[in-house]
Design an enzyme around this catalytic site. Sequence first.
Site, PDB file in Angstrom:
ATOM      1  N   TRP A  42       0.812  -1.217   0.000  1.00 12.94           N
ATOM      2  CA  TRP A  42       0.000   0.000   0.000  1.00 12.94           C
ATOM      3  C   TRP A  42       0.848   1.271   0.000  1.00 12.94           C
ATOM      4  O   TRP A  42       0.331   2.363  -0.062  1.00 12.94           O
ATOM      5  CB  TRP A  42      -0.953   0.001   1.191  1.00 12.94           C
ATOM      6  CG  TRP A  42      -0.315  -0.370   2.494  1.00 12.94           C
ATOM      7  CD1 TRP A  42       0.327   0.449   3.372  1.00 12.94           C
ATOM      8  CD2 TRP A  42      -0.266  -1.685   3.072  1.00 12.94           C
ATOM      9  NE1 TRP A  42       0.781  -0.262   4.453  1.00 12.94           N
ATOM     10  CE2 TRP A  42       0.425  -1.574   4.306  1.00 12.94           C
ATOM     11  CE3 TRP A  42      -0.761  -2.936   2.678  1.00 12.94           C
ATOM     12  CZ2 TRP A  42       0.639  -2.675   5.134  1.00 12.94           C
ATOM     13  CZ3 TRP A  42      -0.528  -4.018   3.503  1.00 12.94           C
ATOM     14  CH2 TRP A  42       0.157  -3.890   4.710  1.00 12.94           C
ATOM     15  N   GLU A  55      -5.335   0.846   5.834  1.00  7.85           N
ATOM     16  CA  GLU A  55      -5.477   1.366   7.198  1.00  7.85           C
ATOM     17  C   GLU A  55      -6.643   0.713   7.935  1.00  7.85           C
ATOM     18  O   GLU A  55      -6.552   0.440   9.138  1.00  7.85           O
ATOM     19  CB  GLU A  55      -5.651   2.887   7.166  1.00  7.85           C
ATOM     20  CG  GLU A  55      -4.402   3.659   6.752  1.00  7.85           C
ATOM     21  CD  GLU A  55      -3.241   3.463   7.712  1.00  7.85           C
ATOM     22  OE1 GLU A  55      -3.478   3.109   8.881  1.00  7.85           O
ATOM     23  OE2 GLU A  55      -2.094   3.648   7.288  1.00  7.85           O
ATOM     24  N   GLN A  60      -6.327  -3.558  14.553  1.00 11.17           N
ATOM     25  CA  GLN A  60      -6.386  -4.805  15.310  1.00 11.17           C
ATOM     26  C   GLN A  60      -5.772  -6.001  14.569  1.00 11.17           C
ATOM     27  O   GLN A  60      -6.040  -7.153  14.917  1.00 11.17           O
ATOM     28  CB  GLN A  60      -7.842  -5.165  15.708  1.00 11.17           C
ATOM     29  CG  GLN A  60      -8.460  -4.226  16.712  1.00 11.17           C
ATOM     30  CD  GLN A  60      -9.309  -3.155  16.074  1.00 11.17           C
ATOM     31  OE1 GLN A  60      -9.780  -3.315  14.967  1.00 11.17           O
ATOM     32  NE2 GLN A  60      -9.504  -2.065  16.788  1.00 11.17           N
ATOM     33  N   THR A  61      -4.952  -5.751  13.537  1.00  9.35           N
ATOM     34  CA  THR A  61      -4.388  -6.858  12.767  1.00  9.35           C
ATOM     35  C   THR A  61      -2.924  -6.558  12.416  1.00  9.35           C
ATOM     36  O   THR A  61      -2.602  -5.441  12.035  1.00  9.35           O
ATOM     37  CB  THR A  61      -5.176  -7.083  11.460  1.00  9.35           C
ATOM     38  OG1 THR A  61      -6.581  -7.136  11.757  1.00  9.35           O
ATOM     39  CG2 THR A  61      -4.780  -8.390  10.804  1.00  9.35           C
ATOM     40  N   LEU A  98     -10.322 -11.913   9.034  1.00 12.86           N
ATOM     41  CA  LEU A  98      -9.781 -10.666   9.580  1.00 12.86           C
ATOM     42  C   LEU A  98     -10.537 -10.209  10.829  1.00 12.86           C
ATOM     43  O   LEU A  98     -10.009  -9.450  11.634  1.00 12.86           O
ATOM     44  CB  LEU A  98      -9.832  -9.540   8.526  1.00 12.86           C
ATOM     45  CG  LEU A  98      -8.687  -9.498   7.516  1.00 12.86           C
ATOM     46  CD1 LEU A  98      -8.931  -8.387   6.500  1.00 12.86           C
ATOM     47  CD2 LEU A  98      -7.353  -9.290   8.208  1.00 12.86           C
ATOM     48  N   GLY A  99     -11.778 -10.649  10.965  1.00  9.78           N
ATOM     49  CA  GLY A  99     -12.572 -10.251  12.128  1.00  9.78           C
ATOM     50  C   GLY A  99     -13.065  -8.823  12.048  1.00  9.78           C
ATOM     51  O   GLY A  99     -12.786  -8.102  11.085  1.00  9.78           O
ATOM     52  N   TYR A 138      -8.052   9.013  13.245  1.00  8.68           N
ATOM     53  CA  TYR A 138      -6.790   8.408  12.838  1.00  8.68           C
ATOM     54  C   TYR A 138      -6.762   8.124  11.331  1.00  8.68           C
ATOM     55  O   TYR A 138      -5.843   8.520  10.617  1.00  8.68           O
ATOM     56  CB  TYR A 138      -6.511   7.109  13.597  1.00  8.68           C
ATOM     57  CG  TYR A 138      -5.427   6.315  12.917  1.00  8.68           C
ATOM     58  CD1 TYR A 138      -4.096   6.702  13.035  1.00  8.68           C
ATOM     59  CD2 TYR A 138      -5.729   5.237  12.078  1.00  8.68           C
ATOM     60  CE1 TYR A 138      -3.094   6.025  12.350  1.00  8.68           C
ATOM     61  CE2 TYR A 138      -4.744   4.563  11.398  1.00  8.68           C
ATOM     62  CZ  TYR A 138      -3.422   4.957  11.545  1.00  8.68           C
ATOM     63  OH  TYR A 138      -2.435   4.299  10.848  1.00  8.68           O
ATOM     64  N   ASP A 156      -2.460   6.823  16.464  1.00 10.13           N
ATOM     65  CA  ASP A 156      -2.907   5.513  16.912  1.00 10.13           C
ATOM     66  C   ASP A 156      -2.111   5.135  18.153  1.00 10.13           C
ATOM     67  O   ASP A 156      -1.383   5.951  18.727  1.00 10.13           O
ATOM     68  CB  ASP A 156      -2.756   4.469  15.803  1.00 10.13           C
ATOM     69  CG  ASP A 156      -1.298   4.210  15.435  1.00 10.13           C
ATOM     70  OD1 ASP A 156      -0.394   4.905  15.954  1.00 10.13           O
ATOM     71  OD2 ASP A 156      -1.050   3.281  14.639  1.00 10.13           O
ATOM     72  N   SER A 299     -14.001  -8.449  21.642  1.00  9.54           N
ATOM     73  CA  SER A 299     -13.567  -7.343  22.491  1.00  9.54           C
ATOM     74  C   SER A 299     -14.340  -7.292  23.802  1.00  9.54           C
ATOM     75  O   SER A 299     -13.812  -6.886  24.831  1.00  9.54           O
ATOM     76  CB  SER A 299     -13.715  -6.010  21.747  1.00  9.54           C
ATOM     77  OG  SER A 299     -15.064  -5.817  21.352  1.00  9.54           O
TER      78      SER A 299
END
Length: 357
Positions: A42, A55, A60-61, A98-99, A138, A156, A299
């Site tokens: 990217w 982004e 979370q990954t 990926l969730g 962000y 972040d 979470s």
Amino acid sequence: MTNKEHLLEKYGIEMWSDEKIIAFRKALLDWYDQEGRDHLPWRLNKDPYRIWVSEIMLQQTQVKTVIPYFLRFVSLFPSVQALAEADEEVLLKAWEGLGYYSRVRNMQVAAQQIMTEYNGVFPDKPEDIIQLKGIGPYTSGAIASMAFGLPEPAVDGNVMRVFSRLFEIGEDIAKPATRKLFELLVRIVIDPDRPGDFNQAIMDLGTDICGPVNPRPEESPIREFNAAYKNGTMALYPFKSKAKKPVPIDLHGLVVRQGDAYLMEKRPTGGLLGDFWTFPLVDTVTEENKIGSFKHVFSHRRWQVTVHLLEDETNFTPEENMKWVLEEEFADYAFAVPQQKMWEIVRKYDEKKYKSL
């Protein structure tokens, strides 16, 4: 009131001199030019669409996990228009694993906004970018700085970690209001000529040399600016209050099998795993036939799932949100991670059973 004066009056933080800020930018960007992760797909150009996709995926990954997902995603949906018009089942399948699936749903809504409100052209003003569905401060700052060269902060956890150590800031980074402090800091020191590179350099530092575990400040290109390093207080920063523990929930996964067909249930829209297909998940069962169990943590929820196998249930009548699906058709359905875990238990059970014959 200048940003420096605001920083001192509201937060009690005295900003560096202009000369020190310039020196900081140079030290950081010289390091980035030598060590920056420019191999990331990217970062090959300043396409706002690709930056946006990356982004959102990186939330979370980890980077190494995101790379193959990103390449497949932009191949399937190479433009804003392609994303806006994508079939939801195909879209969710591309995101499978990926969730946090609301992220990709929000992306599609945002793509549709761009098509209708901006004639398919990605907006280039921060105040417009942040109005897109699923884009917060962000992500807006990251796109504005990296794609359009605007001196916008992209704050972040990595950025807050780096700057809390630079200035020995003890504010709780778990509180949303604390972000405003770090946004102000970054806005003061960001390089106006290379804002995108500046933000990415801080992020790269925050994931490695200035990482949350085993930081290596002695290797940092900005160590001479780091107050916590100089004062031996690195372990104190950043300060983050503990999050509430996820609520434990016991569930039972019912693997109902008729020959090569399995009963699948489409989860309700809006809930956990909404619109994904899983083996039916229920609170209680009357039959055991247990073949395994697993934990899955969200979470705010922690599922303990016991898996049961019910074979040749010829009298089982599917409910409206259920259907029989052949194993060979699984690739056409979007499966969330809990479903993948249940299926892995079934596969191992069948393998063990076959070997014992």
